[in-house]
Design a protein around this motif. Structure first.
Motif, PDB file in Angstrom:
ATOM      1  N   LEU A  42      27.389  70.686  18.569  1.00 14.21           N
ATOM      2  CA  LEU A  42      28.615  71.480  18.387  1.00 14.21           C
ATOM      3  C   LEU A  42      28.691  72.069  16.983  1.00 14.21           C
ATOM      4  CD1 LEU A  42      31.169  69.176  20.278  1.00 14.21           C
ATOM      5  CD2 LEU A  42      29.938  71.167  21.146  1.00 14.21           C
ATOM      6  N   GLU A 299      29.419  69.087  24.720  1.00 14.93           N
ATOM      7  CA  GLU A 299      28.340  70.029  25.003  1.00 14.93           C
ATOM      8  C   GLU A 299      28.179  70.249  26.507  1.00 14.93           C
ATOM      9  OE1 GLU A 299      26.558  71.890  23.154  1.00 14.93           O
ATOM     10  OE2 GLU A 299      26.075  70.995  21.227  1.00 14.93           O
ATOM     11  N   PHE A 303      32.431  72.644  25.853  1.00 15.40           N
ATOM     12  CA  PHE A 303      31.970  73.774  25.051  1.00 15.40           C
ATOM     13  C   PHE A 303      30.665  74.376  25.572  1.00 15.40           C
ATOM     14  CE2 PHE A 303      34.311  70.962  22.034  1.00 15.40           C
ATOM     15  CZ  PHE A 303      35.410  71.787  21.859  1.00 15.40           C
ATOM     16  N   ASN A 304      30.333  74.087  26.811  1.00 17.09           N
ATOM     17  CA  ASN A 304      29.173  74.721  27.437  1.00 17.09           C
ATOM     18  C   ASN A 304      29.524  76.162  27.808  1.00 17.09           C
ATOM     19  OD1 ASN A 304      30.973  73.379  29.319  1.00 17.09           O
ATOM     20  ND2 ASN A 304      29.603  74.067  30.937  1.00 17.09           N
ATOM     21  N   GLU A 305      28.517  76.960  28.042  1.00 22.27           N
ATOM     22  CA  GLU A 305      28.741  78.360  28.419  1.00 22.27           C
ATOM     23  C   GLU A 305      29.535  78.420  29.722  1.00 22.27           C
ATOM     24  OE1 GLU A 305      28.432  82.178  27.073  1.00 22.27           O
ATOM     25  OE2 GLU A 305      27.307  80.513  26.176  1.00 22.27           O
ATOM     26  N   PHE A 309      36.464  75.226  27.813  1.00 25.69           N
ATOM     27  CA  PHE A 309      36.983  75.918  26.643  1.00 25.69           C
ATOM     28  C   PHE A 309      36.921  77.432  26.849  1.00 25.69           C
ATOM     29  CE2 PHE A 309      37.436  77.210  22.237  1.00 25.69           C
ATOM     30  CZ  PHE A 309      38.331  76.272  21.743  1.00 25.69           C
ATOM     31  N   ASP A 310      35.790  77.929  27.317  1.00 27.01           N
ATOM     32  CA  ASP A 310      35.662  79.357  27.596  1.00 27.01           C
ATOM     33  C   ASP A 310      36.656  79.798  28.661  1.00 27.01           C
ATOM     34  OD1 ASP A 310      33.623  79.410  25.788  1.00 27.01           O
ATOM     35  OD2 ASP A 310      32.044  79.929  27.205  1.00 27.01           O
ATOM     36  N   ASN A 316      35.554  81.718  21.985  1.00 28.67           N
ATOM     37  CA  ASN A 316      34.680  81.021  22.929  1.00 28.67           C
ATOM     38  C   ASN A 316      33.868  79.904  22.268  1.00 28.67           C
ATOM     39  OD1 ASN A 316      32.495  82.263  21.624  1.00 28.67           O
ATOM     40  ND2 ASN A 316      32.459  83.972  23.083  1.00 28.67           N
ATOM     41  N   ASN A 317      32.958  79.327  23.042  1.00 22.60           N
ATOM     42  CA  ASN A 317      32.178  78.187  22.563  1.00 22.60           C
ATOM     43  C   ASN A 317      31.305  78.546  21.368  1.00 22.60           C
ATOM     44  OD1 ASN A 317      29.054  78.327  23.574  1.00 22.60           O
ATOM     45  ND2 ASN A 317      30.388  79.385  25.034  1.00 22.60           N
ATOM     46  N   ARG A 321      31.270  76.628  17.506  1.00 20.88           N
ATOM     47  CA  ARG A 321      30.108  76.231  16.709  1.00 20.88           C
ATOM     48  C   ARG A 321      30.111  76.912  15.337  1.00 20.88           C
ATOM     49  NH1 ARG A 321      29.036  75.709  21.923  1.00 20.88           N
ATOM     50  NH2 ARG A 321      27.667  74.009  22.596  1.00 20.88           N
TER      51      ARG A 321
END
Length: 575
Positions: A42, A299, A303-305, A309-310, A316-317, A321
């Motif tokens: 992250l 992860e 916060f993965n694609e 979160f997205d 976005n993720n 980062r």
């Protein structure tokens, strides 16, 4: 395993006391070979454990975390569907007041204590907006120093005088001007179809009302409008919503860099420097319960694609980062400089020589009761093992920890070995570790976002239309999440809550309540733990029974803030 608190039949021993130094030395060699420094997760912050032992520890933490979270995930899923059905039955969200439908009688399993009293009834209040900076996100505001800080942006003097009775330069000179800067967010990547401003905001201490109040919000995007409380109601409400959206992102990701990444690497260095029989490591192990689950879980599902979160936030993720990578070395990841009171002094929020004291500071008021109680137990624990500073200095594993932390582990601003040769410094370090995971984390995360800092309509995780090019907004609804997106935001934040810990000895009340930690000089340490638990119960009684006074305020705020209740918050980095 080497990464668990010792079972009851074994004793915690300093290296000089161990009757089997050869086996201890062999264990240390295994530890250094098995707990390795791997790439950060992250963002580029602190190392993350790898190696045979590191990987096993991380997997153990994740397995337990997923097991504990399963009930909550299932509960939130059912509640999410129920709320959507209720909103549909009520005719949908047609005006700001309809956002009440998202909360009233809902989320009773995942958020049994509900949202903070006053958040819905007083959501338009300027005092509520300002005081959230001193409670639900107290890490972003600072007092502008009249001799050091220049004014970040100018305001029309007529407007300032109309609001404050003074000039902007006079407020600055008298130490009455406060500032929050989220302008960096305007350059961060966003999810398609969602928008952000990059707000900066002035707050001021109004000596007439003795209250902290908002003065202006500058958007830094598009037409770069500057809003004040003198604007039309919808324009000013939208400005506050845009700022709150920035602030919600800041608080959530700041906590990753400021608590998780810091506490993990300090403990990681200890895993490579101390035997599993060392009392200091045993205490750290207790404080770091499930800690290494969070970044890999993040992860994988947050916060993965295209992850949660997205799905919810505008930034976005990749922005997550970038934030962590930028803010960790810039101060968020520092160890000793972020001790509770030292950090608040640095921002001019307490003991300021350049302006009057804040009349109300809920975060500090509650923290100033909790932290000394933590410190008293830690002091008793250290004294049970070390008779003097000399004994601390001669603990070669402890000294190796300081060298490891400042060297290979790259802990930012960890005390030097020469300093850690004093018992008082050791108490400081362990107290701060307990504070990071058991209190500071939960002020920004855990149950706080769903109860205060993420409550709709004025705390959206994303804007759904670009910030306007001119004043005169007819309605805020195009900028705010619709029913489905709003329910999704609350559902995500509800997953951060941990309501079952109160009945499972998982709260701050039970931080030190573990047999292995109390075995040495049991009369002294058992008494110290009993005192700690009694103090936590007393603080909890105060916080849990808070209500409004005759003026409709609680701690000077038009909402009731209970985010630091020791009988409700986890003693560890829960999410």
């Amino acid at each position: 395993m080497f990464f668990s608190i010792l079972p009851p039949q074994q004793s915690l021993l300093l290296p000089i006391e161990d009757p089997d130094p050869f086996s201890r030395r062999m264990e240390m060699e295994d530890r250094r070979a098995g707990f390795l420094y791997g790439p950060s997760l992250l963002g580029n912050t602190s190392f993350f454990p790898t190696g045979v032992l590191g990987g096993a520890m991380v997997q153990q933490h994740q397995d337990q975390w997923y097991k504990d979270a399963r009930w909550l995930v299932e509960t939130v899923g059912k509640e999410e569907a129920a709320v959507l059905a209720a909103i549909k039955q009520a005719g949908g969200i047609q005006k700001l007041e309809d956002y009440h439908l998202l909360y009233e009688g809902q989320w009773q399993g995942s958020v049994p204590t509900g949202i903070a009293s006053g958040e819905l009834a007083n959501f338009t209040s300027d005092l509520l907006f300002a005081m959230e900076r001193l409670s639900s996100n107290p890490y972003s505001i600072r007092r502008l120093h009249p001799l050091v800080d220049s004014l970040p942006f100018e305001l029309d003097n007529e407007v300032v005088i109309a609001l404050t009775g003074s000039y902007l330069t006079a407020l600055h000179k008298d130490g009455l001007l406060f500032f929050v800067d989220h302008s960096y967010q305007k350059d961060y990547p966003t999810t398609k179809g969602r928008y952000v401003a990059g707000c900066q905001a002035y707050f001021y201490l109004d000596l007439r009302s003795n209250q902290l109040l908002p003065l202006a919000i500058k958007t830094n995007v598009g037409s770069d409008l500057i809003y004040t409380p003198l604007d039309e109601e919808n324009d000013w409400l939208l400005a506050k919503a845009m700022f709150n959206q920035n602030d919600l992102f800041h608080g959530q990701i700041f906590h990753l860099a400021n608590s998780h990444a810091v506490a993990e690497i300090v403990h990681h260095a200890a895993l490579r420097s101390m035997s599993g029989k060392h009392p200091v490591l045993a205490l750290l192990d207790r404080l770091m319960h499930q800690a290494y689950a969070i970044r890999p879980v993040g992860e994988a599902v947050l916060f993965n694609e295209g992850g949660f979160f997205d799905d919810t936030f505008a930034l976005n993720n990749h922005a997550v980062r970038r934030f962590a990578t930028e803010f960790y070395p810039a101060g968020a990841g520092a160890f000793a400089p972020n001790y509770f009171e030292a950090e608040l002094r640095r921002r001019g929020l307490i003991d300021s020589a350049h302006g009057p004291a804040l009349p109300h500071f809920p975060f500090y008021e509650d923290g100033a009761r909790i932290l000394p109680a933590i410190r008293r137990f830690v002091r008793a624990f250290v004294d049970a093992y070390y008779e003097s500073d000399l004994a601390v200095a001669y603990d070669w594993e402890l000294q190796a920890w300081a060298v490891e932390a400042r060297g290979p582990a790259r802990v930012l601003d960890f005390p030097a070995a020469a300093s850690l040769a004093r018992a008082e410094t050791l108490v400081d370090v362990l107290t701060h570790m307990a504070w990071l995971g058991g209190v500071s984390h939960h002020v920004l995360n855990a149950g706080t976002p769903v109860a205060t800092s993420g409550v709709l309509p004025l705390h959206p995780a994303a804007l759904y239309a670009p910030p306007p090019a001119a004043r005169g907004v007819a309605s805020l609804l195009p900028y705010l999440p619709g029913a489905r997106a709003a329910v999704g935001q609350i559902a995500l934040l509800a997953r951060f809550n941990r309501p079952r810990l109160a009945g499972a000895r998982g709260t701050l009340l039970h931080m030190f309540d573990h047999e292995a930690l109390l075995r040495r000089e049991p009369a002294r340490l058992a008494a110290a733990n009993e005192r700690f638990m009694a103090e936590m119960r007393e603080i909890s009684d105060t916080i849990s029974t808070r209500t409004f006074d005759g003026a409709g305020l609680c701690q000077g705020m038009p909402f009731v803030w209970k985010a630091m209740d020791p009988a409700q918050i986890p003693f560890f980095l829960s999410v």
